[in-house]
Design a protein around this motif. Structure first.
Motif, PDB file in Angstrom:
ATOM      1  N   ARG A  63       0.400 -15.673 -10.830  1.00  0.00           N
ATOM      2  CA  ARG A  63       1.617 -16.457 -11.014  1.00  0.00           C
ATOM      3  C   ARG A  63       2.420 -15.961 -12.226  1.00  0.00           C
ATOM      4  NH1 ARG A  63       5.020 -18.617  -8.940  1.00  0.00           N
ATOM      5  NH2 ARG A  63       5.426 -20.050 -10.625  1.00  0.00           N
ATOM      6  N   ASP A  64       1.734 -15.424 -13.207  1.00  0.00           N
ATOM      7  CA  ASP A  64       2.352 -15.050 -14.482  1.00  0.00           C
ATOM      8  C   ASP A  64       3.010 -13.675 -14.381  1.00  0.00           C
ATOM      9  OD1 ASP A  64       3.031 -14.582 -17.097  1.00  0.00           O
ATOM     10  OD2 ASP A  64       1.139 -15.320 -17.913  1.00  0.00           O
ATOM     11  N   LEU A  65       4.337 -13.643 -14.486  1.00  0.00           N
ATOM     12  CA  LEU A  65       5.070 -12.380 -14.392  1.00  0.00           C
ATOM     13  C   LEU A  65       4.720 -11.412 -15.511  1.00  0.00           C
ATOM     14  CD1 LEU A  65       8.759 -13.100 -13.298  1.00  0.00           C
ATOM     15  CD2 LEU A  65       7.224 -11.359 -12.376  1.00  0.00           C
ATOM     16  N   SER A  66       4.273 -11.932 -16.644  1.00  0.00           N
ATOM     17  CA  SER A  66       3.935 -11.027 -17.755  1.00  0.00           C
ATOM     18  C   SER A  66       2.759 -10.131 -17.398  1.00  0.00           C
ATOM     19  CB  SER A  66       3.605 -11.835 -19.021  1.00  0.00           C
ATOM     20  OG  SER A  66       2.416 -12.596 -18.841  1.00  0.00           O
ATOM     21  N   ARG A  67       1.990 -10.509 -16.373  1.00  0.00           N
ATOM     22  CA  ARG A  67       0.891  -9.661 -15.917  1.00  0.00           C
ATOM     23  C   ARG A  67       1.413  -8.333 -15.383  1.00  0.00           C
ATOM     24  NH1 ARG A  67      -3.320 -12.677 -13.842  1.00  0.00           N
ATOM     25  NH2 ARG A  67      -4.336 -10.702 -13.342  1.00  0.00           N
ATOM     26  N   LEU A  68       2.699  -8.325 -14.995  1.00  0.00           N
ATOM     27  CA  LEU A  68       3.328  -7.098 -14.500  1.00  0.00           C
ATOM     28  C   LEU A  68       4.188  -6.437 -15.581  1.00  0.00           C
ATOM     29  CD1 LEU A  68       4.458  -8.363 -10.974  1.00  0.00           C
ATOM     30  CD2 LEU A  68       2.517  -6.883 -11.495  1.00  0.00           C
TER      31      LEU A  68
END
Length: 404
Positions: A63-68
């Motif tokens: 869910r967390d965009l910061s993972r990308l």
């Protein structure tokens, strides 16, 4: 595949026969790529096994965009407000999600939810008192939404005179599609400003409500930040009444289409808690889970998903999968409880599931007891579903009964 590029999940034509479409989709491909003109491509996941895989694997489907490596960058005031109201646990994974969940769980306790039951019963009775002499009402606008917004507002401690504003803000935020960007940003700014002022009031003068508890909650030196508080309260308000209200509408609609089940539940209200599980499975108000992002190239149901692509788990379809239970298109209030996904699954399982269940049991039992001869007041073909992405519920549900 015929469905791949043309399917519009939000159209009236689709929503009117959603479960027929889902059955065809599962038969053709449990995972398929859709890209309507002018929109980003999304992998839709419709099979129960595949939906469960997505929900239970936050490492691959995040869910967390910061993972990308793509954190939300806010430049304008409107974008900052949007970012401020999205700093909640549904947009976090791994330890960041666990930290927020632990903190919120310390305030949003089962004891607090259970203590609300007498008040939920009182609210339901009061709403029906107002319409009982008429022998008719719209279940959605005169019962389901007033009940659910009052319950969550009172639990949080939102003043009664401000609830219309909350309803207006939440309607804009959940709809989004087709709205002017400036209107959406203005809504977020107003919502954020109000929440921050309310949080400051509770910090200075705590009272016995959920907002005060969230402000004060702490674990191992960690507390919720202002943005986390603001977005968590906003999430509880929006999810706490939008999903519950739509679920009440869906459940009443389903029972009106199954008069034998309605009659039995009216005569045996003790059967309502297990029946609610079947109603949740049969027509869930959360039709699709929130978008996930593929963090690494992977394979799902024979399809190759690439890092950075978006994935939509269709809970409504998974709940009607033949692999989940026998004869899934039949409403069977005697069915042994099956592992439906109306509240999601895994780490992001709905925090308010126990409150939603309690509201649904009370709302239905009170309605069936107070409204003998309950029936639909319009032709079933005249009903329309709300134009709200990810959620499913009737726009209106006119009913009538034998008035005293």
């Amino acid at each position: 595949m015929a469905y791949e590029r043309t399917l519009d999940f939000n159209s009236d034509a689709f929503r009117d026969e959603a479960y027929r479409h889902y059955a065809a989709l599962r038969q053709e491909a449990a995972v398929f790529l859709s890209q309507p003109e002018g929109q980003l491509p999304i992998w839709y996941v419709t099979g129960a096994k595949e939906v469960e895989t997505v929900l239970l694997d936050p490492e691959c489907f995040a869910r967390d965009l910061s993972r990308l490596g793509a954190p939300l960058m806010a430049s304008s005031d409107g974008e900052q407000a949007i970012a401020f109201l999205n700093d909640h646990m549904l947009n976090r994974d791994a330890e960041a999600h666990r930290r927020l969940r632990r903190l919120v769980n310390k305030a949003f306790t089962l004891k607090a939810v259970t203590a609300m039951r007498p008040r939920i019963e009182q609210i339901a009775e009061t709403l029906l008192d107002a319409v009982a002499p008429d022998g008719q009402m719209d279940v959605v606008s005169q019962y389901a939404f007033p009940l659910s917004i009052t319950v969550i507002a009172e639990l949080l401690g939102v003043p009664a005179q401000d609830r219309d504003d909350f309803r207006r803000w939440s309607q804009v935020i959940v709809q989004q599609v087709g709205l002017d960007v400036s209107e959406l940003q203005r809504c977020y700014r107003e919502f954020a400003a109000y929440m921050l002022a309310l949080i400051d009031q509770r910090r200075a003068r705590p009272v016995d409500d959920l907002i005060s508890a969230l402000v004060q909650v702490e674990e191992e030196g960690s507390m919720l930040s202002r943005s986390e508080l603001c977005s968590m309260i906003a999430l509880l308000i929006i999810a706490g009444h939008e999903t519950s209200a739509s679920m009440i509408g869906n459940a009443v609609h389903a029972l009106l289409q199954h008069p034998e089940a309605l009659a039995r539940l009216r005569d045996e209200p003790a059967l309502m808690p297990p029946a609610v599980e079947e109603l949740l499975r049969f027509d869930s108000s959360v039709e699709r889970a929130m978008i996930r992002f593929v963090t690494r190239d992977t394979e799902l149901a024979g399809q190759r998903l690439q890092r950075g692509q978006m994935v939509m788990a269709v809970l409504g379809s998974a709940n009607r999968d033949e692999g989940l239970c026998a004869d899934p298109d039949k409403l069977d209030i005697n069915r042994p409880v099956c592992p439906h996904m109306a509240f999601g699954k895994g780490t992001h399982h709905c925090l308010g599931a126990s409150l939603a269940r309690q509201e649904l049991v009370v709302a239905l039992n009170t309605l069936l007891r107070r409204c003998p001869g309950l029936r639909l007041a319009v032709d079933p073909g005249a009903l329309r579903w709300r134009y709200v992405p990810n959620f499913r519920g009737p726009q209106a549900l006119p009913v009538c009964w034998l008035a005293d």
